[in-house]
Write a protein that holds these residues in place. Structure first.
Motif, PDB file in Angstrom:
ATOM      1  N   ASN A  45      -5.865  14.879   5.968  1.00 51.19           N
ATOM      2  CA  ASN A  45      -6.230  15.464   7.350  1.00 51.19           C
ATOM      3  C   ASN A  45      -6.744  17.025   7.050  1.00 51.19           C
ATOM      4  N   LYS A  46      -5.994  17.594   5.992  1.00 57.99           N
ATOM      5  CA  LYS A  46      -6.235  18.940   5.527  1.00 57.99           C
ATOM      6  C   LYS A  46      -7.423  19.065   4.714  1.00 57.99           C
ATOM      7  N   LYS A  47      -7.795  18.014   3.820  1.00 54.43           N
ATOM      8  CA  LYS A  47      -8.762  18.001   3.019  1.00 54.43           C
ATOM      9  C   LYS A  47     -10.136  17.701   3.906  1.00 54.43           C
ATOM     10  N   ILE A  48     -10.084  16.834   4.843  1.00 51.04           N
ATOM     11  CA  ILE A  48     -11.307  16.705   5.582  1.00 51.04           C
ATOM     12  C   ILE A  48     -11.690  17.895   6.345  1.00 51.04           C
ATOM     13  N   ASN A  49     -10.442  18.578   6.748  1.00 53.62           N
ATOM     14  CA  ASN A  49     -11.080  19.967   7.592  1.00 53.62           C
ATOM     15  C   ASN A  49     -11.712  20.862   6.698  1.00 53.62           C
ATOM     16  N   GLU A  50     -11.303  21.030   5.327  1.00 53.26           N
ATOM     17  CA  GLU A  50     -12.073  21.700   4.550  1.00 53.26           C
ATOM     18  C   GLU A  50     -13.446  21.430   4.212  1.00 53.26           C
ATOM     19  N   ILE A  51     -13.665  19.990   4.153  1.00 53.03           N
ATOM     20  CA  ILE A  51     -14.854  19.436   4.119  1.00 53.03           C
ATOM     21  C   ILE A  51     -15.995  19.720   5.292  1.00 53.03           C
ATOM     22  N   TYR A  52     -15.156  19.448   6.622  1.00 53.38           N
ATOM     23  CA  TYR A  52     -15.810  19.708   7.769  1.00 53.38           C
ATOM     24  C   TYR A  52     -16.439  21.142   7.703  1.00 53.38           C
ATOM     25  N   LEU A  61     -30.053  11.749  -4.439  1.00 53.85           N
ATOM     26  CA  LEU A  61     -29.884  12.402  -3.394  1.00 53.85           C
ATOM     27  C   LEU A  61     -28.482  12.066  -2.679  1.00 53.85           C
ATOM     28  N   GLY A  62     -27.995  12.944  -1.756  1.00 53.48           N
ATOM     29  CA  GLY A  62     -27.045  12.598  -0.891  1.00 53.48           C
ATOM     30  C   GLY A  62     -26.387  13.857  -0.502  1.00 53.48           C
ATOM     31  N   ALA A  63     -25.561  13.736   0.620  1.00 54.44           N
ATOM     32  CA  ALA A  63     -24.806  14.972   1.264  1.00 54.44           C
ATOM     33  C   ALA A  63     -23.951  15.453   0.312  1.00 54.44           C
ATOM     34  N   ARG A  64     -23.472  16.821   0.882  1.00 52.46           N
ATOM     35  CA  ARG A  64     -22.387  17.402  -0.378  1.00 52.46           C
ATOM     36  C   ARG A  64     -21.155  16.627  -0.342  1.00 52.46           C
ATOM     37  N   GLN A  65     -20.585  16.546  -1.378  1.00 49.21           N
ATOM     38  CA  GLN A  65     -19.176  16.025  -1.545  1.00 49.21           C
ATOM     39  C   GLN A  65     -19.193  14.527  -1.554  1.00 49.21           C
ATOM     40  N   VAL A  80      -8.975   7.933   6.795  1.00 54.64           N
ATOM     41  CA  VAL A  80      -9.619   8.482   5.671  1.00 54.64           C
ATOM     42  C   VAL A  80     -10.923   8.662   5.324  1.00 54.64           C
ATOM     43  N   GLY A  81     -11.840   7.704   5.575  1.00 56.62           N
ATOM     44  CA  GLY A  81     -13.192   7.901   5.298  1.00 56.62           C
ATOM     45  C   GLY A  81     -13.495   7.572   3.890  1.00 56.62           C
ATOM     46  N   GLY A  82     -14.714   7.962   3.419  1.00 55.92           N
ATOM     47  CA  GLY A  82     -15.367   7.725   1.986  1.00 55.92           C
ATOM     48  C   GLY A  82     -15.534   9.123   1.269  1.00 55.92           C
ATOM     49  N   MET A  83     -15.058  10.117   1.579  1.00 55.88           N
ATOM     50  CA  MET A  83     -15.501  11.310   0.945  1.00 55.88           C
ATOM     51  C   MET A  83     -14.462  11.173  -0.235  1.00 55.88           C
ATOM     52  N   PRO A  84     -15.088  11.284  -1.463  1.00 57.90           N
ATOM     53  CA  PRO A  84     -14.112  11.040  -2.777  1.00 57.90           C
ATOM     54  C   PRO A  84     -12.784  11.871  -2.973  1.00 57.90           C
ATOM     55  N   GLU A  85     -12.982  13.157  -2.415  1.00 64.08           N
ATOM     56  CA  GLU A  85     -11.854  13.907  -2.229  1.00 64.08           C
ATOM     57  C   GLU A  85     -10.731  13.437  -1.509  1.00 64.08           C
ATOM     58  N   ALA A  86     -11.093  13.198  -0.272  1.00 67.88           N
ATOM     59  CA  ALA A  86     -10.284  12.553   0.764  1.00 67.88           C
ATOM     60  C   ALA A  86      -9.522  11.191   0.378  1.00 67.88           C
ATOM     61  N   VAL A  87     -10.473  10.506  -0.241  1.00 67.73           N
ATOM     62  CA  VAL A  87      -9.708   8.998  -0.598  1.00 67.73           C
ATOM     63  C   VAL A  87      -9.144   9.392  -1.843  1.00 67.73           C
ATOM     64  N   ASP A  88      -9.152   9.980  -2.936  1.00 66.84           N
ATOM     65  CA  ASP A  88      -8.538  10.394  -3.953  1.00 66.84           C
ATOM     66  C   ASP A  88      -6.958  11.116  -3.360  1.00 66.84           C
ATOM     67  N   THR A  89      -7.012  11.968  -2.585  1.00 68.29           N
ATOM     68  CA  THR A  89      -5.809  12.615  -1.981  1.00 68.29           C
ATOM     69  C   THR A  89      -5.039  11.469  -1.233  1.00 68.29           C
TER      70      THR A  89
END
Length: 404
Positions: free
Chosen positions: A229-236, A25-29, A204-213
């Motif tokens: 910031n743009k990537k996290i905006n999309e996730i948000y 289980l886990g949140a999206r992304q 940056v936080g810990g969302m894999p896409e944000a970390v990778d970016t």
């Protein structure tokens, strides 16, 4: 390739002779699919696993809904995918919230075919189960029973700070871990580098896409922060949109969104307790209880309970109407705060207030399965967190890191 600490949990599960089907289980992304498929299956079941995406394979989902039977399921997989499930071959069912009969079928896997390694993953499994079972006070699917005691579970979180360092600068991680293991000090220059990396993590936080970016663009920090910031905006935005998919009424959707969007502002005040009246003057605690629980169950927010004055173990909340809410990812929290990217790049320490560190600690404690409690004593005395460590109460005081 990004590494995750959960690989150890998967290997331990895989080698356990008493293993049951595993529900991840886990949140999206947060990287569930990447972890299960690319990191685990590709290494430990290379060319010996079948991955089925229930959000994409409509024919498979339709078949399962019409044929709620383990033997028929195995026959279908053998015929349609030319894959024979057995003790040497791994089955992965992703986005299983789109095919609820598979959850119920985990009981049959456990009782009849425990030899087959099975992993099911989902972003909002419990949410959709709850909606189907209790929608508007009724029971939309009375035949559905969650397989209690018949599955193993693993909850995936965004990358914690140690995972961030490991993927960002592995030599620095190794040096830090060695110092920690040997209880030895590190010199001031390395300590300052670690503070800089920590501040990067707070942004940056810990969302894999944000970390990778961030890692791919780290040679130019301002550019990296802007792209993150743009990537996290999309996730948000994706998180806000998701709230429309798994709730029964428009009112509950609006409440969940309002709670989620007001986490930072509620913490950024003298009394950090979450006050429903500040998002709607008519709301009381009972009016948003279900929406708060929805967000907690979806692993989107973390909830801390109040403890008062004298405290003993086990830790038990003093008043269920008094609590604090935190976002489950540091990048989302920093984005919600409206932190200016250029201001952060120029002066990281001064750009971050104390509540950033408080939210960070909530993430680390939750990832390590500590329930969140905060303590209020007489007058203005308080600790941001209390945890139970082996029956001993350990207080945690969160303070802003001062620049040198």
């Amino acid at each position: 390739m990004m590494k995750r600490k959960y690989i150890k949990d998967l290997v331990d599960w895989n080698e356990d002779p008493e293993r049951k089907p595993l529900l991840v289980l886990g949140a999206r992304q947060v990287g569930k699919t990447y972890l299960i498929k690319e990191l685990f299956a590709e290494q430990y079941y290379k060319n010996r696993y079948k991955y089925i995406d229930c959000s994409d394979d409509i024919d498979f989902v339709n078949y399962v809904y019409k044929n709620d039977n383990l033997e028929r399921l195995l026959q279908y997989i053998q015929v349609h995918y030319d894959f024979v499930p057995d003790h040497k071959h791994l089955l992965i069912f992703d986005e299983v919230q789109e095919c609820l009969p598979l959850i119920k079928m985990m009981k049959h896997f456990c009782e009849k075919r425990r030899d087959i390694p099975v992993i099911v993953t989902g972003s909002l499994v419990r949410i959709k189960i709850n909606r189907y079972a209790h929608k508007r006070g009724g029971y939309a699917d009375k035949s559905f029973l969650f397989p209690v005691g018949k599955i193993n579970r693993l909850v995936i979180s965004p990358l914690t700070f140690d995972e961030f360092i490991y993927n960002y600068k592995k030599p620095t991680y190794n040096l830090l871990k060695n110092a920690y293991d040997n209880k030895s000090s590190i010199n001031e220059d390395i300590h300052q580098e670690l503070i800089d990396i920590f501040n990067d993590y707070l942004f940056v936080g810990g969302m894999p896409e944000a970390v990778d970016t961030f890692i791919k663009n780290r040679t130019n920090k301002l550019s990296a922060y802007t792209k993150v910031n743009k990537k996290i905006n999309e996730i948000y935005i994706d998180y806000l949109n998701d709230m429309e998919l798994y709730q029964a009424s428009q009112e509950s959707i609006l409440k969940s969104r309002a709670i989620f969007e007001n986490i930072y502002s509620q913490l950024n005040k003298g009394n950090k307790n979450f006050k429903p009246s500040q998002i709607n003057s008519k709301y009381k605690t009972r009016d948003i209880f279900t929406s708060v629980q929805w967000l907690v169950t979806a692993n989107i927010i973390n909830k801390a309970f109040l403890l008062k004055e004298k405290v003993t173990c086990p830790l038990i909340m003093s008043d269920e109407s008094l609590y604090r809410l935190y976002l489950a990812d540091m990048g989302l929290f920093t984005f919600q705060s409206g932190l200016n990217v250029k201001a952060f790049a120029l002066n990281k320490e001064n750009a971050l207030s104390g509540i950033y560190y408080e939210n960070y600690v909530s993430i680390e404690l939750t990832a390590r399965n500590y329930p969140l409690f905060y303590w209020k004593g007489k007058r203005n005395s308080e600790f941001e967190y209390l945890i139970d460590v082996g029956g001993e109460v350990v207080p945690i005081d969160c303070k802003k890191i001062k620049a040198r």
